[in-house]
Motif scaffolding. Structure first.
Motif, PDB file in Angstrom:
ATOM      1  N   SER A  98       0.836  -1.199   0.000  1.00  0.00           N
ATOM      2  CA  SER A  98       0.000   0.000   0.000  1.00  0.00           C
ATOM      3  C   SER A  98       0.875   1.255   0.000  1.00  0.00           C
ATOM      4  O   SER A  98       0.607   2.211  -0.732  1.00  0.00           O
ATOM      5  CB  SER A  98      -0.920  -0.016   1.222  1.00  0.00           C
ATOM      6  N   ARG A 101       2.332   1.749  -3.416  1.00  0.00           N
ATOM      7  CA  ARG A 101       1.347   2.318  -4.346  1.00  0.00           C
ATOM      8  C   ARG A 101       1.176   3.816  -4.100  1.00  0.00           C
ATOM      9  O   ARG A 101       1.126   4.608  -5.049  1.00  0.00           O
ATOM     10  CB  ARG A 101       0.005   1.592  -4.206  1.00  0.00           C
ATOM     11  N   ARG A 102       1.097   4.215  -2.827  1.00  0.00           N
ATOM     12  CA  ARG A 102       0.958   5.637  -2.497  1.00  0.00           C
ATOM     13  C   ARG A 102       2.190   6.409  -2.955  1.00  0.00           C
ATOM     14  O   ARG A 102       2.067   7.510  -3.498  1.00  0.00           O
ATOM     15  CB  ARG A 102       0.764   5.822  -0.991  1.00  0.00           C
ATOM     16  N   ASP A 103       3.371   5.829  -2.773  1.00  0.00           N
ATOM     17  CA  ASP A 103       4.599   6.501  -3.213  1.00  0.00           C
ATOM     18  C   ASP A 103       4.608   6.682  -4.724  1.00  0.00           C
ATOM     19  O   ASP A 103       4.993   7.743  -5.229  1.00  0.00           O
ATOM     20  CB  ASP A 103       5.845   5.704  -2.779  1.00  0.00           C
ATOM     21  N   GLU A 105       1.962   6.859  -6.713  1.00  0.00           N
ATOM     22  CA  GLU A 105       0.952   7.875  -7.047  1.00  0.00           C
ATOM     23  C   GLU A 105       1.460   9.272  -6.721  1.00  0.00           C
ATOM     24  O   GLU A 105       1.274  10.214  -7.503  1.00  0.00           O
ATOM     25  CB  GLU A 105      -0.346   7.587  -6.284  1.00  0.00           C
ATOM     26  N   LEU A 106       2.137   9.408  -5.598  1.00  0.00           N
ATOM     27  CA  LEU A 106       2.695  10.705  -5.210  1.00  0.00           C
ATOM     28  C   LEU A 106       3.760  11.150  -6.216  1.00  0.00           C
ATOM     29  O   LEU A 106       3.811  12.324  -6.593  1.00  0.00           O
ATOM     30  CB  LEU A 106       3.293  10.617  -3.804  1.00  0.00           C
TER      31      LEU A 106
END
Length: 135
Positions: A98, A101-103, A105-106
């Motif tokens: 997770s 994935r956030r990294d 997207e960022l």
């Protein structure tokens, strides 16, 4: 000659002679029977299959059964702890995915912002150039 019962086989060096003793009864000279090393390896001859031996066997069996139950309980505890550890490791792996994935997207958002900033800077530069040429 005294008679001794050897509980554990041994070899004795006594007065320049080597004496080997196997488990069992032996007739030996008094000097050898009195030797400290001989005394350390001798004792009373065990009774052949008496009630005391059966009682000892029953006590040993009970102790073994108790130890087996304890080990089974410990094995169950160990399995539970291993299961909990596997669950925690899976939860950590899920959190790491997770976060990855956030990294990602960022990073995409940062790239998009950088592109917009470059476009805005380019537009501002072109506007400033156009303003200078129109004067």
């Amino acid at each position: 000659m005294p008679k001794i019962y050897v509980k554990k086989a041994f070899t004795l060096q006594h007065e320049g002679e080597k004496h080997e003793f196997a488990v069992g009864n032996h007739d030996v000279p008094a000097a050898i029977a009195a030797h400290w090393f001989v005394k350390a390896h001798t004792g009373d001859e065990p009774a052949a299959g008496g009630e005391a031996e059966q009682s000892d066997l029953a006590e040993q069996r009970a102790a073994l059964d108790s130890a087996a139950q304890l080990l089974e309980g410990r094995a169950e505890q160990l399995q539970q702890l291993q299961d909990q550890l596997a669950e925690r490791q899976q939860a950590i792996a899920d959190r790491e995915q997770s976060a990855d994935r956030r990294d990602a997207e960022l990073a995409k958002r940062e790239a998009a912002v950088a592109e917009r900033e470059q476009a805005a800077d380019k537009a501002a530069a072109e506007a400033a150039k156009a303003a200078k040429t129109s004067k």
